[in-house]
Design an enzyme around this catalytic site. Sequence first.
Site, short mmCIF file in Angstrom:
data_model
loop_
_atom_site.label_atom_id
_atom_site.label_comp_id
_atom_site.label_asym_id
_atom_site.label_seq_id
_atom_site.Cartn_x
_atom_site.Cartn_y
_atom_site.Cartn_z
N LYS A 40 0.28 -1.20 -0.02
CA LYS A 40 -0.46 -0.23 -0.01
C LYS A 40 0.95 0.80 0.10
CE LYS A 40 -1.79 -0.87 3.81
NZ LYS A 40 -1.15 -2.01 4.07
N ARG A 119 -9.14 1.23 9.67
CA ARG A 119 -8.61 -0.33 9.48
C ARG A 119 -10.16 -0.83 10.45
NH1 ARG A 119 -3.42 0.15 9.68
NH2 ARG A 119 -2.10 -1.84 9.91
N ARG A 158 11.81 -5.62 4.06
CA ARG A 158 11.03 -4.15 4.01
C ARG A 158 12.66 -4.27 4.95
NH1 ARG A 158 6.14 -1.33 4.91
NH2 ARG A 158 5.79 -2.89 7.32
N ARG A 191 11.73 -2.14 10.41
CA ARG A 191 10.60 -2.08 11.56
C ARG A 191 10.67 -2.92 12.91
NH1 ARG A 191 5.77 0.27 7.38
NH2 ARG A 191 4.81 -1.47 9.59
N ARG A 202 0.22 -9.22 13.33
CA ARG A 202 -0.58 -8.43 12.74
C ARG A 202 -1.33 -8.88 11.60
NH1 ARG A 202 5.25 -5.52 9.32
NH2 ARG A 202 3.22 -4.00 8.34
P1 AP5 Z 1 4.87 -1.06 1.80
O1 AP5 Z 1 4.96 -0.52 0.93
O2 AP5 Z 1 5.43 -1.27 2.68
O3 AP5 Z 1 3.26 -1.98 2.48
P2 AP5 Z 1 2.89 -1.87 2.90
O4 AP5 Z 1 1.27 -2.41 2.77
O5 AP5 Z 1 2.33 -0.39 3.23
O6 AP5 Z 1 2.59 -2.19 4.79
P3 AP5 Z 1 2.62 -1.37 5.94
O7 AP5 Z 1 3.38 -2.65 6.98
O8 AP5 Z 1 3.58 0.11 5.72
O9 AP5 Z 1 1.09 -2.03 6.07
P4 AP5 Z 1 1.01 -1.84 7.54
O10 AP5 Z 1 -1.21 -1.83 6.89
O11 AP5 Z 1 1.48 -3.56 8.30
O12 AP5 Z 1 0.95 -1.15 8.60
P5 AP5 Z 1 0.88 0.06 9.02
O13 AP5 Z 1 2.62 1.13 9.16
O14 AP5 Z 1 -0.14 1.12 8.24
O15 AP5 Z 1 5.90 -2.78 0.88
C1 AP5 Z 1 6.53 -3.71 1.72
C2 AP5 Z 1 7.43 -4.37 0.99
O16 AP5 Z 1 7.19 -4.41 0.39
C3 AP5 Z 1 8.23 -3.05 0.90
O17 AP5 Z 1 10.25 -3.35 1.77
C4 AP5 Z 1 8.96 -2.22 -0.22
O18 AP5 Z 1 9.70 -2.66 -1.35
C5 AP5 Z 1 7.85 -4.10 -1.17
N1 AP5 Z 1 7.20 -3.90 -2.20
C6 AP5 Z 1 5.94 -3.48 -2.13
N2 AP5 Z 1 5.29 -3.70 -3.41
C7 AP5 Z 1 6.60 -4.32 -3.92
C8 AP5 Z 1 5.95 -4.83 -5.12
N3 AP5 Z 1 5.33 -5.42 -6.16
N4 AP5 Z 1 7.20 -6.09 -5.48
C9 AP5 Z 1 8.34 -6.15 -4.85
N5 AP5 Z 1 8.65 -5.78 -3.68
C10 AP5 Z 1 7.43 -5.21 -3.47
O19 AP5 Z 1 0.53 0.37 10.71
C11 AP5 Z 1 1.44 -0.82 11.70
C12 AP5 Z 1 0.65 -0.42 12.76
O20 AP5 Z 1 -0.21 0.03 13.33
C13 AP5 Z 1 -0.57 -1.35 12.84
O21 AP5 Z 1 -0.16 -3.18 12.26
C14 AP5 Z 1 -0.77 -1.39 13.47
O22 AP5 Z 1 -1.04 -1.92 14.83
C15 AP5 Z 1 -1.40 0.28 13.91
N6 AP5 Z 1 -2.33 1.06 13.30
C16 AP5 Z 1 -1.70 1.81 11.46
N7 AP5 Z 1 -2.93 2.12 11.95
C17 AP5 Z 1 -3.76 1.78 12.39
C18 AP5 Z 1 -5.46 2.58 12.22
N8 AP5 Z 1 -6.36 3.11 12.12
N9 AP5 Z 1 -6.23 1.84 14.27
C19 AP5 Z 1 -5.90 0.92 15.15
N10 AP5 Z 1 -4.05 1.07 14.41
C20 AP5 Z 1 -3.27 0.88 13.52
#
Ligand code: AP5
Length: 248
Positions: A40, A119, A158, A191, A202
């Site tokens: 994402k 979420r 990552r 991370r 997660r």
């Molecule tokens: P990347 O683009 O970083 O993936 P992502 O989907 O953004 O993953 P996140 O881990 O950031 O999502 P998340 O929803 O768990 O975390 P968030 O920060 O929101 O890509 C991943 C890797 O793959 C990278 O290395 C990239 O280079 C590689 N890649 C990408 N595309 C590729 C491709 N096509 N081919 C090959 N490689 C590729 O949240 C973190 C934590 O915060 C959550 O777990 C939760 O506890 C909390 N939190 C956040 N928001 C809320 C909320 N609204 N309510 C409650 N808790 C929350």
Amino acid sequence: MTKCDRNVWLQGGNEVCCREDAPPARPYRLVLLGAPGVGKGTQAELLSERLQACQLSTGDIFRAAKAADPSTLTPAMRDALGYMQRGELVPDDTVIALVRERMTCLRCPYGFLLDGFPRTVRQAEVLDEMLAGENLHLDFVLNYELPFEEVINRLSGRRTCRVCKTTYHIVTKPPRQENVCDKCGGELYQREDDRPESIRVRLQAYEESTAPLVDYYAKHGILRTISAEGSPQEIFARTMQILSERTA
Ligand code: AP5
């Protein structure tokens, strides 16, 4: 084109980002949905460049709160930090309060790309109310799908820049110099929640709380499911194809 100022989102308050370019006539307002690691954030970065809209990630707010001087935190951020320090999930009311502190970003004339919010169904319902109150609506909810094994590969490889938050992957998108950000020279780190034991937790939380949003938005007629397999550019092309469906 001037870039959006993500600090406005990270810090909250009534600041607006100062940009010199004119906003688009019809800004996009999108939610990016999908399991952790599906890509994402990577797509949000590409979309942000193409559409002018800012990536608004709630995960980034939490990580910024951890690194910030505690005296600068808003009450909602202090609250969120308390839950994280106790290893608990941040409850809906706290997340909603954080987003309310950032209404300026939802009103932004350049549009937005919400990444990680909503979420839960409750967060989605409140987002609908917030937008309706501003006479705004979502164009689409983009639901990225990827097989489980590939999600694990993406998360475990990552690396993220401590300074500008650009993400890399040790195999598919390595930096030119090991552990150094190509864009700003900042140090790259893994991370905490990208370690194997956290990844499992997660993914389980995603299945329980976030997957039901797929039905929620399908019922609203704005859900578009996109395969997240292939290169970032291929997925981006699929996404742009879907955005071109938008009618007047
Ligand atoms: P990347 O683009 O970083 O993936 P992502 O989907 O953004 O993953 P996140 O881990 O950031 O999502 P998340 O929803 O768990 O975390 P968030 O920060 O929101 O890509 C991943 C890797 O793959 C990278 O290395 C990239 O280079 C590689 N890649 C990408 N595309 C590729 C491709 N096509 N081919 C090959 N490689 C590729 O949240 C973190 C934590 O915060 C959550 O777990 C939760 O506890 C909390 N939190 C956040 N928001 C809320 C909320 N609204 N309510 C409650 N808790 C929350």
